[in-house]
Write a protein that holds these residues in place. Structure first.
Motif, mmCIF file in Angstrom:
data_model
loop_
_atom_site.group_PDB
_atom_site.id
_atom_site.type_symbol
_atom_site.label_atom_id
_atom_site.label_comp_id
_atom_site.label_asym_id
_atom_site.label_seq_id
_atom_site.Cartn_x
_atom_site.Cartn_y
_atom_site.Cartn_z
ATOM 1 N N GLY A 57 -8.100 2.749 3.821
ATOM 2 C CA GLY A 57 -7.086 2.567 2.780
ATOM 3 C C GLY A 57 -5.747 2.704 3.199
ATOM 4 O O GLY A 57 -4.828 3.180 2.513
ATOM 5 N N GLY A 58 -5.636 2.312 4.444
ATOM 6 C CA GLY A 58 -4.246 2.692 5.117
ATOM 7 C C GLY A 58 -3.011 1.521 4.558
ATOM 8 O O GLY A 58 -1.823 1.632 5.131
ATOM 9 N N SER A 59 -3.454 0.516 3.975
ATOM 10 C CA SER A 59 -2.438 -0.573 3.595
ATOM 11 C C SER A 59 -1.314 -0.184 2.519
ATOM 12 O O SER A 59 -0.570 -0.820 2.151
ATOM 13 N N SER A 60 -1.784 0.957 1.815
ATOM 14 C CA SER A 60 -0.899 1.433 0.583
ATOM 15 C C SER A 60 -1.431 2.845 0.310
ATOM 16 O O SER A 60 -1.981 3.630 0.847
ATOM 17 N N LEU B 44 -1.182 4.816 3.401
ATOM 18 C CA LEU B 44 -0.079 4.457 4.300
ATOM 19 C C LEU B 44 0.814 5.402 4.419
ATOM 20 O O LEU B 44 1.653 5.577 5.605
ATOM 21 N N CYS B 45 1.079 6.399 3.443
ATOM 22 C CA CYS B 45 1.828 7.516 3.838
ATOM 23 C C CYS B 45 1.620 8.320 4.914
ATOM 24 O O CYS B 45 2.370 8.805 5.693
ATOM 25 N N ALA B 46 0.222 8.703 4.923
ATOM 26 C CA ALA B 46 -0.461 9.358 5.983
ATOM 27 C C ALA B 46 0.046 8.872 7.200
ATOM 28 O O ALA B 46 0.245 9.453 8.290
ATOM 29 N N ALA B 47 -0.065 7.421 7.287
ATOM 30 C CA ALA B 47 -0.038 6.656 8.447
ATOM 31 C C ALA B 47 1.605 6.953 8.840
ATOM 32 O O ALA B 47 1.748 7.020 10.159
#
Length: 275
Positions: free
Chosen positions: A21-24, A28-31
């Motif tokens: 779920g890393g695209s938003s 994305l914030c965790a990334a």
């Protein structure tokens, strides 16, 4: 490009963080937070265009990124993607399971597919990623597993039966896994955020049953940056439950007294059994 992994073989100069779920949103914030700490980020998501946009945004901040097109409901695809990432970059030090969906509606007014889709994505998708990634983390003897559940994993909310079931499942899964991994060097943390200002919330709000809206939408949504930062900070401190508001923390504490006692009993039993 095998199983949607966009990267060449590159033994690690930076430790790996895998984020579904890393695209938003929260993923994305965790990334962005972990990338700023020096981690190489592997973003997992289904939408190729949104992945590309997320990658460009992170790389503009000087963060090392690889992208992986993945539907976490596919256990074999999860295994293959994580295997490829681990071969190329080494075992992950972070796995953040953030992929999730929500389909609001009163249970008896929804088709069975709504319940099934939420369980398969939110719970089974989380379990699939964890099952794929944790063995290499155990072999390394260290790492953090961070899962995103919801406040709806602490108490039931009318109009969200399928969603609540899936997020209760994530929280229960995390509690059990924490016990099983308690002596391994791999920690487990689960977030239980309230409404968070993400694309998922924007999709959900118009579908929310009007009768429950005064309760379900009673507070101002948290920024995803706040939720992600609280989750990572909790994990780094060795905490289990990331409840990013005082109200949710109080609810979690009340529930946590009993579950913590049971967890400690089980940890002692497991410790005796392994001697």
């Amino acid at each position: 490009m095998k199983h949607g992994v966009a990267a060449s073989i590159d033994r690690p100069s930076a430790p790996l963080a895998i984020i579904s779920g890393g695209s938003s949103g929260i993923g994305l914030c965790a990334a962005r937070i972990l990338g700023a700490k020096g981690y190489r980020i592997a973003l997992l998501a289904r939408d190729q265009q949104r992945l590309a946009q997320a990658r460009a945004a992170l790389e503009a901040d000087g963060i090392e990124v690889v992208t992986c097109i993945l539907d976490v409901r596919d256990a074999e695809a999860c295994r293959a993607v994580v295997e490829t990432l681990t071969f190329r970059h080494g075992p992950p030090l972070w796995v953040v399971a953030s992929a999730g969906i929500v389909e609001p509606g009163f249970f008896l007014e929804q088709g069975e597919s709504a319940t099934r889709d939420q369980m398969e994505t939110n719970f089974l998708g989380t379990a699939n990623l964890v099952r794929a990634a944790v063995p290499s983390m155990l072999a390394a003897g260290r790492g953090h597993v961070a899962m995103v559940a919801s406040a709806a994993g602490l108490f039931g909310v009318a109009g969200y039966a399928g969603y609540c079931a899936s997020k209760f499942a994530v929280r229960g899964f995390a509690e059990a896994l924490r016990i099983e991994l308690s002596a391994s060097g791999v920690s487990v943390t689960v977030a239980v955020p309230p409404d968070t200002d993400t694309p998922q919330l924007a999709y959900e709000r118009p579908l929310r049953p009007a009768a429950i809206a005064p309760f379900a939408g009673s507070g101002r949504p948290l920024p995803p940056e706040v939720v992600a930062a609280h989750l990572i900070r909790t994990a780094e401190r060795g905490g289990f439950l990331s409840a990013p508001t005082a109200q949710l923390a109080a609810i979690a504490r009340l529930q946590g007294v009993a579950s913590s006692l049971l967890a400690r009993m089980q940890m002692r039993l497991l410790s005796r059994h392994k001697r």
